[in-house]
Design a protein around this motif. Structure first.
Motif, short mmCIF file in Angstrom:
data_model
loop_
_atom_site.label_atom_id
_atom_site.label_comp_id
_atom_site.label_asym_id
_atom_site.label_seq_id
_atom_site.Cartn_x
_atom_site.Cartn_y
_atom_site.Cartn_z
N THR A 151 0.81 -1.23 0.00
CA THR A 151 0.00 0.00 0.00
C THR A 151 0.84 1.27 0.00
O THR A 151 0.29 2.37 -0.11
N ASP A 152 2.18 1.14 0.12
CA ASP A 152 3.04 2.31 -0.06
C ASP A 152 3.18 2.67 -1.54
O ASP A 152 3.48 3.82 -1.87
N VAL A 153 2.99 1.68 -2.40
CA VAL A 153 3.17 1.92 -3.84
C VAL A 153 1.88 1.73 -4.62
O VAL A 153 1.85 1.92 -5.83
N CYS A 154 0.80 1.33 -3.94
CA CYS A 154 -0.49 1.16 -4.60
C CYS A 154 -1.60 1.72 -3.71
O CYS A 154 -1.55 1.56 -2.48
N GLU A 155 -2.59 2.32 -4.32
CA GLU A 155 -3.79 2.71 -3.60
C GLU A 155 -4.74 1.52 -3.61
O GLU A 155 -5.00 0.94 -4.67
N LEU A 156 -5.23 1.13 -2.45
CA LEU A 156 -6.06 -0.06 -2.31
C LEU A 156 -7.54 0.31 -2.36
O LEU A 156 -8.01 1.14 -1.58
N ASN A 157 -8.24 -0.29 -3.31
CA ASN A 157 -9.68 -0.08 -3.48
C ASN A 157 -10.06 1.40 -3.50
O ASN A 157 -10.85 1.89 -2.68
N PRO A 158 -9.49 2.15 -4.46
CA PRO A 158 -9.79 3.60 -4.53
C PRO A 158 -11.25 3.85 -4.87
O PRO A 158 -11.88 3.08 -5.60
N LEU B 9 -6.00 -2.59 -7.03
CA LEU B 9 -4.72 -1.98 -6.67
C LEU B 9 -4.36 -0.96 -7.74
O LEU B 9 -4.19 -1.32 -8.91
N ARG B 10 -4.26 0.30 -7.35
CA ARG B 10 -3.93 1.37 -8.29
C ARG B 10 -2.47 1.76 -8.09
O ARG B 10 -2.14 2.46 -7.13
N PRO B 11 -1.57 1.33 -8.99
CA PRO B 11 -0.14 1.61 -8.80
C PRO B 11 0.18 3.09 -8.85
O PRO B 11 -0.38 3.85 -9.65
N ARG B 12 1.08 3.50 -7.97
CA ARG B 12 1.60 4.88 -7.98
C ARG B 12 2.86 4.90 -8.84
O ARG B 12 3.33 3.86 -9.32
N PRO B 13 3.48 6.08 -9.04
CA PRO B 13 4.58 6.19 -10.02
C PRO B 13 5.79 5.31 -9.73
O PRO B 13 6.58 5.04 -10.65
N ALA B 14 5.97 4.83 -8.51
CA ALA B 14 7.18 4.07 -8.18
C ALA B 14 7.12 2.62 -8.63
O ALA B 14 8.12 1.90 -8.52
N PHE C 247 -5.10 -7.83 4.75
CA PHE C 247 -3.98 -8.67 4.32
C PHE C 247 -3.11 -7.93 3.31
O PHE C 247 -1.89 -7.89 3.42
N LEU C 248 -3.75 -7.34 2.29
CA LEU C 248 -2.99 -6.61 1.27
C LEU C 248 -2.30 -5.40 1.87
O LEU C 248 -1.21 -5.00 1.43
N ALA C 249 -2.90 -4.80 2.89
CA ALA C 249 -2.31 -3.61 3.51
C ALA C 249 -1.01 -3.93 4.25
O ALA C 249 -0.16 -3.05 4.41
N ARG C 250 -0.86 -5.17 4.71
CA ARG C 250 0.35 -5.50 5.48
C ARG C 250 1.40 -6.27 4.67
O ARG C 250 2.49 -6.51 5.15
N VAL C 251 1.06 -6.64 3.44
CA VAL C 251 2.01 -7.37 2.60
C VAL C 251 3.19 -6.48 2.23
O VAL C 251 3.02 -5.30 1.90
N LYS C 252 4.39 -7.06 2.26
CA LYS C 252 5.59 -6.33 1.86
C LYS C 252 6.04 -6.77 0.48
O LYS C 252 6.02 -7.95 0.14
N LEU C 253 6.45 -5.79 -0.30
CA LEU C 253 6.81 -6.01 -1.70
C LEU C 253 8.29 -5.72 -1.91
O LEU C 253 8.77 -4.64 -1.57
N PRO C 254 9.07 -6.67 -2.46
CA PRO C 254 10.45 -6.37 -2.85
C PRO C 254 10.44 -5.53 -4.11
O PRO C 254 9.91 -5.96 -5.14
N LEU C 255 11.01 -4.33 -4.05
CA LEU C 255 10.80 -3.34 -5.11
C LEU C 255 12.12 -2.91 -5.76
O LEU C 255 12.89 -2.16 -5.17
N PRO C 256 12.39 -3.34 -6.99
CA PRO C 256 13.54 -2.83 -7.71
C PRO C 256 13.22 -1.45 -8.31
O PRO C 256 12.08 -0.99 -8.26
N LEU D 136 9.02 7.50 -2.73
CA LEU D 136 8.47 6.79 -1.59
C LEU D 136 8.48 7.65 -0.34
O LEU D 136 7.52 7.68 0.44
N ARG D 137 9.57 8.38 -0.13
CA ARG D 137 9.67 9.21 1.08
C ARG D 137 8.66 10.36 1.04
O ARG D 137 8.15 10.79 2.07
N GLU D 138 8.39 10.85 -0.17
CA GLU D 138 7.39 11.91 -0.30
C GLU D 138 6.02 11.45 0.17
O GLU D 138 5.20 12.24 0.61
#
Length: 576
Positions: free
Chosen positions: A13-20, A106-111, A147-156, A422-424
């Motif tokens: 959820t740091d890189v996607c908006e969940l159920n916008p 899941l609505r992906p953000r720019p990252a 569940f989706l809110a707590r999942v961690k994603l390895p992000l290149p 991400l920090r923004e």
């Protein structure tokens, strides 16, 4: 072990908006056309929307899930989620879509790229973890948004994401299984068309005059293979033929067994489900299925044919066809979100009845097509295993190691841009991804280093089962035969297990068995097959077992990778 230096670990959820929600500026006039995606429109094999519909905005603006171009749809309800129903939305009419409320969006953000998110949630390991988080009962279990809110994603960084996406899409494109299945479906459809269209609708007869109907058992399927009999449920008949790979067991009296035992004259049809697309789906009981005693659950209706006027293979094919769906449309009722088909209404459905010799020829064709489908499925299972291994390698950084080295400068710059994005958003970025087992894990868990981060993603129940299983296996010094009732019962009753799992309640046997299979799919333990000789009959049987990973073992995924490398032609070309 660490993920690659330029990768970060973030929450999904740091890189996607969940159920916008649908924003006011996105709303259209009521008569504007939009894309509509029922659950059946998503092809779980290919991961695409292949049967979109078109509706007006006014028809779907309320009561459905909205999404936009490049959103990722992820089915949250069983069995759609386990089957892999997910897709990236595209080519939407007016750029807007609506669909089943059983989708998470899941609505992906720019990252992050939508296709990278799609590849992550489509992994078998991810779906296994999602299944362990199901809430609800019966046929309406769902993956909660938490569940989706707590999942961690390895992000290149974005360039490496694109490289990974390209490789995975190329691997997916090599599979021709969907085309083969479509061809087989067309063979059956052509044969059925000939039988149906040759008969005037005035000659069609009511189904109730041709079959006897009976509802299944409502007794809970919590017995073991030793104490109960196999019971077919909705997931076992969804594909148009009986699937016995995932069976439950129920204890019944002899009188009940006599009433509910299935024969080769029977068809099972789904009578109730939260998804209206599932109601009316059916499968015939073939000779090989009913060789052993088998019954069926209460959400199914048994239709018993007489074999003189009507054969089960023809009846099931008709009910599953467009003709059958149209004939049953008025028989299905929906109340409080649950669609139902009663035996009384089903009996009123009309169908054509070809002569019995024509039905016998159709049955022979149907059985031949079924056997070809089984061969296709076997080849697809092997391809899925290799694609799964490829996906794990890709999403852990192994696949692109050489490519990453060749593009190190550009990736370092892209990683800085990603981290700034991400920090923004206030995201917590884990660059040093050394994964340490939680403090509750007191035993040494030997796992493949690139997948060690999965330990942090396990549910509490999965983690406790893993710890208890590892401790127990080290004590007894042999694999756990989960298909041997006595051996498995000793494991479930062992102090090391009961103390770990007492907080989750009693009677967790079936849940423990499923969790062990999930841990094996994740590569955290090994699944093996062992032979056992029956002391009374002297017959040899082969049973499923689990064991901890060996010190020098890198799990089946590394074996698959080695197999790919060994079988690949040595062209001397550029590595991945």
């Amino acid at each position: 072990m660490m993920l690659p230096e330029t990768w970060a670990q973030v929450r999904l959820t740091d890189v996607c908006e969940l159920n916008p929600r649908l924003l006011p500026e996105d709303r259209l006039s009521d008569d504007s056309p939009v894309t509509f995606v029922p659950m059946s429109a998503v092809n779980e094999s290919a991961g695409v929307i292949d049967k979109p519909e078109e509706r007006t905005f006014g028809e779907v603006a309320k009561g459905y899930t909205s999404f936009r171009e490049r959103d990722v749809l992820f089915a949250k309800v069983t069995p759609c989620m386990e089957n892999g129903k997910a897709a990236v939305a595209g080519q939407l009419v007016n750029g807007l879509g609506f669909g089943s409320t059983e989708f998470h969006v899941l609505r992906p953000r720019p990252a992050v790229l939508p296709e990278f998110v799609f590849g992550f949630v489509r992994q078998q390991a991810f779906r296994d973890r999602a299944a362990s988080a199901f809430i609800g009962t019966g046929g309406l279990q769902r993956v909660p948004p938490e569940f989706l809110a707590r999942v961690k994603l390895p992000l290149p960084a974005l360039p490496e994401q694109q490289r990974i996406v390209n490789v995975l899409q190329q691997a997916e494109a090599l599979s021709q299984v969907n085309e083969r299945r479509r061809h087989l479906d067309q063979v059956i459809k052509a044969a059925l068309d000939q039988l149906v269209l040759d008969r005037d609708q005035g000659e069609w007869v009511q189904l109730g005059s041709l079959v006897d109907t009976r509802y299944g058992t409502s007794i809970s399927a919590d017995a073991t293979a030793a104490s109960g009999v196999p019971v077919l449920r909705i997931p076992n008949v969804m594909g148009g033929e009986v699937d016995t790979t995932d069976m439950k067991y129920v204890e019944l009296t002899q009188a009940e067994l006599g009433r509910l035992r299935l024969t080769a004259a029977d068809v099972l049809i789904v009578r109730s489900n939260g998804n209206p697309e599932y109601v009316g789906r059916s499968a015939p009981i073939t000779e090989d299925v009913c060789q052993s005693l088998m019954v069926y659950a209460s959400y199914l209706i048994r239709l018993r044919t007489d074999g003189v006027r009507l054969l089960p293979e023809y009846l099931s094919a008709f009910l599953n066809s467009a003709y059958g769906r149209a004939a049953m449309r008025n028989a299905i009722r929906t109340t409080a979100g649950q669609s139902n088909l009663s035996a009384e209404n089903l009996a009123k459905v009309r169908l054509p009845v070809p002569d019995i010799e024509a039905q016998k020829r159709f049955r022979q064709l149907w059985l031949q097509v079924r056997e070809i489908r089984r061969l296709v499925t076997q080849s697809e299972q092997a391809a899925i295993a290799l694609r799964s291994a490829l996906s794990i390698d890709a999403l852990s950084g192994d696949l692109t190691a050489q490519w990453r080295e060749d593009h190190s400068d550009a990736l370092a710059e892209a990683a800085l841009s990603r981290d700034q994005l991400l920090r923004e958003r206030g995201a917590k970025i884990a660059i040093d991804t050394t994964s340490i087992a939680p403090s509750t894990v007191q035993v040494d868990l030997t796992v493949r280093p690139a997948r060690h981060w999965l330990l942090d993603e396990l549910s509490d129940f999965q983690r406790q089962v893993l710890v208890a299983f590892t401790a127990y296996s080290h004590t007894v010094g042999e694999p756990l035969l989960v298909e041997d009732p006595d051996v498995f019962a000793r494991f479930c009753d062992d102090t090391a297990v009961t103390e770990r799992l007492q907080a989750f309640g009693d009677s967790q046997g079936n849940r423990i068995r499923r969790t062990l299979s999930q841990l094996a799919a994740l590569g955290l333990i090994a699944k093996v097959t062992l032979s056992k000789i029956d002391q009374e009959t002297g017959e040899r049987d082969y049973l499923k077992a689990f064991r901890p990973l060996r010190e020098d073992e890198f799990t089946r995924l590394a074996d698959a990778q080695a197999l790919r490398k060994a079988s690949a032609p040595n062209t001397g070309g550029e590595g991945s």
